[in-house]
Design an enzyme around this catalytic site. Sequence first.
Site, PDB file in Angstrom:
ATOM      1  N   GLU A 185       0.821  -1.226   0.000  1.00  0.00           N
ATOM      2  CA  GLU A 185       0.000   0.000   0.000  1.00  0.00           C
ATOM      3  C   GLU A 185       0.846   1.264   0.000  1.00  0.00           C
ATOM      4  O   GLU A 185       0.444   2.272   0.579  1.00  0.00           O
ATOM      5  CB  GLU A 185      -0.942   0.006   1.218  1.00  0.00           C
ATOM      6  CG  GLU A 185      -1.967  -1.100   1.202  1.00  0.00           C
ATOM      7  CD  GLU A 185      -3.012  -0.981   2.314  1.00  0.00           C
ATOM      8  OE1 GLU A 185      -2.742  -0.307   3.317  1.00  0.00           O
ATOM      9  OE2 GLU A 185      -4.097  -1.560   2.154  1.00  0.00           O
ATOM     10  N   GLU A 257      -7.019  -7.058  -1.298  1.00  0.00           N
ATOM     11  CA  GLU A 257      -7.690  -6.973   0.006  1.00  0.00           C
ATOM     12  C   GLU A 257      -9.136  -6.556  -0.182  1.00  0.00           C
ATOM     13  O   GLU A 257      -9.420  -5.395  -0.457  1.00  0.00           O
ATOM     14  CB  GLU A 257      -6.985  -5.958   0.930  1.00  0.00           C
ATOM     15  CG  GLU A 257      -5.631  -6.410   1.392  1.00  0.00           C
ATOM     16  CD  GLU A 257      -5.034  -5.523   2.480  1.00  0.00           C
ATOM     17  OE1 GLU A 257      -5.763  -4.690   3.065  1.00  0.00           O
ATOM     18  OE2 GLU A 257      -3.825  -5.670   2.747  1.00  0.00           O
TER      19      GLU A 257
END
Length: 739
Positions: A185, A257
């Site tokens: 991320e 995710e």
Amino acid sequence: MGVFYRSFVIFTILFLAFCCSLSESTHISYDNRALKIDGKRKIIISGSIHYPRSTAAMWPSLIKKAKEGGLNAIETYVFWNAHEPVRRQYDFSGDLDLVKFIKTIQDAGLYAILRIGPYVCAEWNYGGFPVWLHNLSKDMAFRTTNKIFMEEMEIFTTKIVDMMKKEKLFASDGGPIILAQIENEFGDLEGAWHGLGVDYKPYVTAVAKFADGLNTGIPWIMCQEHDAPFPMIETCNGMYCDGFTPQNTSMPKIWTELWTGWFKVWGDLDPHRPVEDVGYAVARFYQRGGNLLNYYMYHGGTNFGRSSGGPQITTSYDYDAPLNEYGLPNQPKWGHLKQLHEVILSFEKIITHGNFVTRDFDNAGWKREMTEVTYQGEKLCFFANGEYETYTFHYEGLEFPVLPWSVSIAQDCATEVFNTARVNVTKEVMEYNKQQGPLEWTWRAERVEQLKDQSAKEKSVTFADELLEQKSVTNDTSDYLWYMTSLEVDECSSTLEEGNVTLKVHTDGQVLHAFLNKKRIGTHYQKGGGFVLEAAGKLKPGINTISLLSATVGLPNYGVLFDKSSYGVVGEATLTSLAGGHIDLAGAQWGYKVGISGIDERKFYSDKEKRNWKNNPPVNKHLVWYKATFDTPSGVDPVVLDLEGLGKGAAWVNGNNIGRYWPSIRRPDIGCNPCDYRGPYNQNDAKCRTNCGEPAQKFYHVPRSFLNKDTKKNDLVLFEEFGGDPSQVNVRTVTPKKA
Ligand SMILES: *[C@@H]1O[C@H](CO)[C@@H](O)[C@H](O)[C@H]1NC(C)=O
Ligand SMILES: *[C@@H]1O[C@H](CO)[C@@H](O)[C@H](O)[C@H]1NC(C)=O
Ligand SMILES: *[C@@H]1O[C@H](CO)[C@@H](O)[C@H](O)[C@H]1NC(C)=O
Ligand SMILES: *[C@@H]1O[C@H](CO)[C@@H](O)[C@H](O)[C@H]1NC(C)=O
Ligand SMILES: *[C@@H]1O[C@H](CO)[C@@H](O)[C@H](O)[C@H]1NC(C)=O
């Protein structure tokens, strides 16, 4: 004849063994439609199970239930600070046995996705970075091209990759691992880095190049990284990823995710994501050409020991995932998604090969969207209704009424085979059945440390003429750090006279206890940020000691420069008397002692120490130890401790740290509204929150492998920091019950 036959068989077996060990390799590639396994486009439905958030004994059953739930892959992060708690001292034993975990996935016939990071965020302490790494250099800058950071990051990542290679766990060696991740991320913070004037691109390029150079023979991914340099595959994380397309349109659409719920924070409401909405997000992803998705989390589990991140993330990491904290199906979520997986996988061929044509109805755009997929004479339709009312699609002379905020999947565009909002799996709730309690307790007080002349000789005390930031002293080897100083009061040193004084101390967090001459004069905590503790006490003539016990409750795991966040007593520290006398303590000589004696000296386990445990345990007393034994509940149901009645602290069962507890911190009384599944779910919304006014967490999972099977007697030790009533503690088992 017989002899000939036997040697022929042996020859054949040898030949087969020889031939197949050479060619045992699975080729992973991709195109713009899908990940390809040995050249064939596949739909991968994966779920996150973090191995240290359960126990090795639980892994086979968790993975089996994931497979039964329709998954064909398991994803995990790798937790650097768990594996290398001290620099160059590695631990891959027991519940940290990563190789065994991957092999368990392999044995179940599933694929694996290995997100090495090694920055993982994950609501894990310090995002998975070891605190000693921060301490290695004054110029340390995590997630940059800082030389020492890169070296350490590369050493750890290479070690993991080599371990997987040695055990032949990458698909290229015939193993289950089909994808690996570097970084995590990072793209989400690029704006913030830019704002700080940091040129982050060289780092992204460097980590990509490094990962590529490890020659794993499988593709690498970088989630939430639109700058992902080739050959890294950019992937999406979020509540919805149907609108995502990788910048490189030759790459497949991967959702690393899919948040099945959200984590809990001490003192906040309990978040839930409705299954109708999860199903909606999944179906829309496939409707829009999605290929691989991974549920984050499929099993959230428990933040044992000091592993929870923060600040102030709870010990339970249930996440409202399809498998609950204890590994039991969270119904209807588990069952409803299982049905959806079966439907999606039954259309694998057409979804990965077909021609997608999407059009909207009544000019409603994304909100009323029908997609027709055709392949070799077969047809499949997705009817998506993103409105709050049922909408009827008219298509080729047929009517398709579609429930609010849902997707209907229709075989041949004629027969509805699934609707994401029509849930026919019975809801279940967990029943916590009391097995034992109240327990019989003994207790002892924790030692209050102070700086007297003799402590100067103690090796465990270090000195500085200033206030030091907490983690730079502890390396986070403990939640606790004693700050100790002393001052002499006599008639001549007139800055401060004997009598009433006010102590004012600033801390960057998260909990502070203050003692004057070993007497506790104040305790305070605050969620996030620093605060000033003000406490009244009385100075006596002669030497007076001031001791401050500072505690952290999980180090942060997210944000730019999170690693540099400061904890412990820093800034102001003063004593003021009624008569106006004033002393600045910030520049005094301070002694530092890491940890508290009960934990560090492991006193509660040694038989020699038995006599020091007393009967008649006190109630509501700060900094005390409690000890009891309890029986192993019969059967196989998960076991929890109900710790309601206690304040804050940590608990051990037969020496296993089951995590921090904090039942005395309660959730807000308001904000629990009925849950309407319709509309976008957002973790920051107040939507679908429960347990108003309840303790933030009262049940604490004790995996069965922590319990004694033979003697049936188990040691329970509590360190109670804020004061509580242990007589309320009890042991329970967890059974699902139809709601
Ligand atoms: C913290 O880590 C540094 C670097 O590895 C080491 O020098 C220091 O002794 C450690 N301190 C503690 C308290 O573990
Ligand atoms: C590392 O920690 C030790 C104390 O444990 C401290 O003396 C030292 O200055 C720290 N080093 C850096 C670079 O922060
Ligand atoms: C995009 O991916 C394709 C296929 O993997 C690759 O050949 C191409 O070089 C990539 N494009 C860029 C700009 O990296
Ligand atoms: C529940 O729904 C699924 C999917 O639509 C269907 O296959 C199954 O037969 C239904 N079961 C019951 C008991 O209605
Ligand atoms: C000092 O503090 C004590 C305890 O708070 C209080 O009872 C007493 O009145 C104070 N003395 C003076 C002189 O203010």
